[in-house]
Design a protein around this motif. Structure first.
Motif, PDB file in Angstrom:
ATOM      1  N   VAL A 162      55.568  52.802  33.741  1.00  0.00           N
ATOM      2  CA  VAL A 162      54.109  52.719  33.688  1.00  0.00           C
ATOM      3  C   VAL A 162      53.489  53.965  34.298  1.00  0.00           C
ATOM      4  N   ALA A 163      54.006  54.376  35.459  1.00  0.00           N
ATOM      5  CA  ALA A 163      53.463  55.548  36.142  1.00  0.00           C
ATOM      6  C   ALA A 163      53.661  56.818  35.312  1.00  0.00           C
ATOM      7  N   PHE A 164      54.832  56.961  34.713  1.00  0.00           N
ATOM      8  CA  PHE A 164      55.115  58.162  33.923  1.00  0.00           C
ATOM      9  C   PHE A 164      54.199  58.254  32.708  1.00  0.00           C
ATOM     10  N   SER A 165      54.053  57.148  31.988  1.00  0.00           N
ATOM     11  CA  SER A 165      53.228  57.172  30.783  1.00  0.00           C
ATOM     12  C   SER A 165      51.758  57.415  31.111  1.00  0.00           C
ATOM     13  N   LEU A 166      51.249  56.788  32.176  1.00  0.00           N
ATOM     14  CA  LEU A 166      49.846  56.962  32.538  1.00  0.00           C
ATOM     15  C   LEU A 166      49.583  58.350  33.115  1.00  0.00           C
ATOM     16  N   THR A 167      50.546  58.897  33.837  1.00  0.00           N
ATOM     17  CA  THR A 167      50.380  60.255  34.341  1.00  0.00           C
ATOM     18  C   THR A 167      50.349  61.258  33.199  1.00  0.00           C
ATOM     19  N   ALA A 168      51.220  61.072  32.217  1.00  0.00           N
ATOM     20  CA  ALA A 168      51.198  61.942  31.044  1.00  0.00           C
ATOM     21  C   ALA A 168      49.876  61.807  30.291  1.00  0.00           C
ATOM     22  N   LEU A 169      49.352  60.583  30.214  1.00  0.00           N
ATOM     23  CA  LEU A 169      48.049  60.375  29.588  1.00  0.00           C
ATOM     24  C   LEU A 169      46.956  61.108  30.362  1.00  0.00           C
ATOM     25  N   GLY A 170      46.981  61.007  31.691  1.00  0.00           N
ATOM     26  CA  GLY A 170      46.011  61.711  32.504  1.00  0.00           C
ATOM     27  C   GLY A 170      46.111  63.217  32.341  1.00  0.00           C
ATOM     28  N   PHE A 171      47.325  63.738  32.236  1.00  0.00           N
ATOM     29  CA  PHE A 171      47.517  65.167  32.010  1.00  0.00           C
ATOM     30  C   PHE A 171      46.913  65.590  30.680  1.00  0.00           C
ATOM     31  N   ALA A 172      47.161  64.792  29.634  1.00  0.00           N
ATOM     32  CA  ALA A 172      46.634  65.124  28.312  1.00  0.00           C
ATOM     33  C   ALA A 172      45.109  65.136  28.303  1.00  0.00           C
ATOM     34  N   ILE A 173      44.489  64.256  29.072  1.00  0.00           N
ATOM     35  CA  ILE A 173      43.032  64.219  29.130  1.00  0.00           C
ATOM     36  C   ILE A 173      42.492  65.385  29.949  1.00  0.00           C
ATOM     37  N   ALA A 174      43.164  65.694  31.052  1.00  0.00           N
ATOM     38  CA  ALA A 174      42.662  66.719  31.968  1.00  0.00           C
ATOM     39  C   ALA A 174      42.911  68.138  31.472  1.00  0.00           C
ATOM     40  N   TRP A 175      43.960  68.352  30.688  1.00  0.00           N
ATOM     41  CA  TRP A 175      44.359  69.706  30.321  1.00  0.00           C
ATOM     42  C   TRP A 175      43.252  70.515  29.649  1.00  0.00           C
ATOM     43  N   PRO A 176      42.537  69.996  28.645  1.00  0.00           N
ATOM     44  CA  PRO A 176      41.516  70.831  28.000  1.00  0.00           C
ATOM     45  C   PRO A 176      40.184  70.875  28.739  1.00  0.00           C
ATOM     46  N   MET A 177      40.060  70.240  29.883  1.00  0.00           N
ATOM     47  CA  MET A 177      38.771  70.125  30.567  1.00  0.00           C
ATOM     48  C   MET A 177      38.629  71.157  31.672  1.00  0.00           C
ATOM     49  N   ASP A 178      37.379  71.529  31.931  1.00  0.00           N
ATOM     50  CA  ASP A 178      37.052  72.450  33.007  1.00  0.00           C
ATOM     51  C   ASP A 178      36.243  71.785  34.110  1.00  0.00           C
ATOM     52  N   SER A 179      35.820  70.545  33.900  1.00  0.00           N
ATOM     53  CA  SER A 179      34.926  69.878  34.837  1.00  0.00           C
ATOM     54  C   SER A 179      35.508  68.548  35.277  1.00  0.00           C
ATOM     55  N   THR A 180      35.532  68.331  36.590  1.00  0.00           N
ATOM     56  CA  THR A 180      35.989  67.040  37.102  1.00  0.00           C
ATOM     57  C   THR A 180      35.001  65.929  36.770  1.00  0.00           C
ATOM     58  N   GLN A 181      33.715  66.292  36.627  1.00  0.00           N
ATOM     59  CA  GLN A 181      32.717  65.291  36.256  1.00  0.00           C
ATOM     60  C   GLN A 181      32.976  64.756  34.855  1.00  0.00           C
ATOM     61  N   ALA A 182      33.332  65.648  33.931  1.00  0.00           N
ATOM     62  CA  ALA A 182      33.653  65.210  32.570  1.00  0.00           C
ATOM     63  C   ALA A 182      34.905  64.346  32.564  1.00  0.00           C
ATOM     64  N   PHE A 183      35.874  64.713  33.398  1.00  0.00           N
ATOM     65  CA  PHE A 183      37.096  63.916  33.507  1.00  0.00           C
ATOM     66  C   PHE A 183      36.773  62.510  33.990  1.00  0.00           C
ATOM     67  N   HIS A 184      35.947  62.386  35.020  1.00  0.00           N
ATOM     68  CA  HIS A 184      35.558  61.079  35.538  1.00  0.00           C
ATOM     69  C   HIS A 184      34.830  60.269  34.471  1.00  0.00           C
ATOM     70  N   ALA A 185      33.946  60.924  33.707  1.00  0.00           N
ATOM     71  CA  ALA A 185      33.176  60.204  32.695  1.00  0.00           C
ATOM     72  C   ALA A 185      34.078  59.605  31.628  1.00  0.00           C
ATOM     73  N   ILE A 186      35.044  60.385  31.162  1.00  0.00           N
ATOM     74  CA  ILE A 186      35.950  59.895  30.117  1.00  0.00           C
ATOM     75  C   ILE A 186      36.879  58.821  30.667  1.00  0.00           C
ATOM     76  N   ILE A 187      37.379  59.041  31.881  1.00  0.00           N
ATOM     77  CA  ILE A 187      38.286  58.064  32.480  1.00  0.00           C
ATOM     78  C   ILE A 187      37.582  56.725  32.676  1.00  0.00           C
ATOM     79  N   ASN A 188      36.362  56.774  33.223  1.00  0.00           N
ATOM     80  CA  ASN A 188      35.627  55.534  33.482  1.00  0.00           C
ATOM     81  C   ASN A 188      35.270  54.795  32.204  1.00  0.00           C
ATOM     82  N   LEU A 189      35.253  55.528  31.089  1.00  0.00           N
ATOM     83  CA  LEU A 189      34.892  54.912  29.816  1.00  0.00           C
ATOM     84  C   LEU A 189      35.925  53.883  29.372  1.00  0.00           C
ATOM     85  N   PHE A 190      37.211  54.148  29.657  1.00  0.00           N
ATOM     86  CA  PHE A 190      38.229  53.211  29.181  1.00  0.00           C
ATOM     87  C   PHE A 190      39.247  52.826  30.243  1.00  0.00           C
ATOM     88  N   LEU A 191      39.106  53.367  31.470  1.00  0.00           N
ATOM     89  CA  LEU A 191      40.084  53.060  32.499  1.00  0.00           C
ATOM     90  C   LEU A 191      40.057  51.588  32.883  1.00  0.00           C
TER      91      LEU A 191
END
Length: 273
Positions: A162-191
């Motif tokens: 579970v940890a490995f798959s979710l960490t890889a998912l988090g990496f895939a979401i964070a990689w193209p982003m430049d803003s932590t605020q955008a990361f929080h917004a997307i994560i909160n949308l479906f987390l």
């Protein structure tokens, strides 16, 4: 006629990935545990949530717990999943922080494969999430759960997947982003929906038909189900055997890691300095 000496072909040896990956893994672990407020929050938030929800709303969700099973016991695997989920996803916010600080750029221009970044970051986040989740198991005896060596090892394997798959998912979401605020917004949308539809708060059999379908296509459901089945083998009513749950989790982990690897190796991705 003088013979021409043979010239040995030049063999370019690429730097190994294990040492650089280990360095990134160690950096993730050390940085996390130096931030004691994060460590405390990761443990105490799900613990309080488990106690408040399990005690306060136990009567409302009694149907999901099964006959004779207290809701605190039913909800325990869900609280464990929450710890792993939040730690895995939010640890990968360090990808954005490293980019903004210039560290990620220095790694990218180093003579190592980009797979080093993926492997080191994902393994670092996986280690943190798995350790935090397993620490939470010390509260299991309070609800009458006692592990055998086999059940504990299988739970540890489930938590790792579970940890490995979710960490890889988090990496895939964070990689193209430049803003932590955008990361929080997307994560909160479906987390939170991802967690709530994992069987953490109520069983699949107690959900409405359309909600049950959503829960069955949620890979996190099979992690929660596997942990609950291993903790309460005599009470749980699994949708699939534990072996099938682990196989689905393993497939999900491979897919997420492949996506993270593909994103990191896209040459069009240019982190900002």
């Amino acid at each position: 006629m003088a013979s021409i000496p043979a010239v040995a072909p030049r063999v370019q040896i690429n730097p190994g990935t294990m040492i650089p990956s280990f360095s990134l893994w160690k950096r993730e672990v050390v940085r996390f545990y130096r931030q004691r407020a994060r460590v405390i929050g990761v443990i105490l938030s799900p613990l309080l949530f488990w106690i408040v929800i399990g005690s306060g709303f136990g009567r409302s969700f009694r149907g999901g717990a099964g006959a004779g099973e207290h809701y605190l016991a039913f909800f325990f695997p869900g609280a464990l999943t929450m710890i792993v989920l939040f730690t895995s996803i939010f640890t990968m916010m360090s990808v954005i922080e490293d980019r903004n600080e210039g560290f990620l750029l220095s790694v990218l221009v180093a003579p190592v494969s980009r797979s080093v970044i993926v492997l080191g970051k994902v393994l670092g986040g996986t280690t943190l999430a798995a350790v935090q989740g397993l620490i939470f198991l010390v509260f299991a005896p309070l609800i009458g759960v006692h592990f055998t060596l086999t059940s504990f090892l299988l739970i540890a394997l489930t938590v790792f997947l579970v940890a490995f798959s979710l960490t890889a998912l988090g990496f895939a979401i964070a990689w193209p982003m430049d803003s932590t605020q955008a990361f929080h917004a997307i994560i909160n949308l479906f987390l939170v929906p991802l967690w709530m539809l994992s069987g953490s708060m109520f069983a699949v059999k107690d959900a409405s038909k359309w909600l049950g379908y959503l829960m069955l296509i949620n890979p996190l459901t099979y992690g929660t189900e596997a942990i609950r089945g291993l903790m309460y083998p005599e009470m749980a009513e699994p949708n699939f055997p534990v072996g099938m749950d682990l196989a689905i989790l393993g497939g999900f982990a491979l897919v997420m890691f492949a996506i993270a690897f593909a994103l990191a190796n896209r040459r069009t991705t240019r982190p900002s300095a």
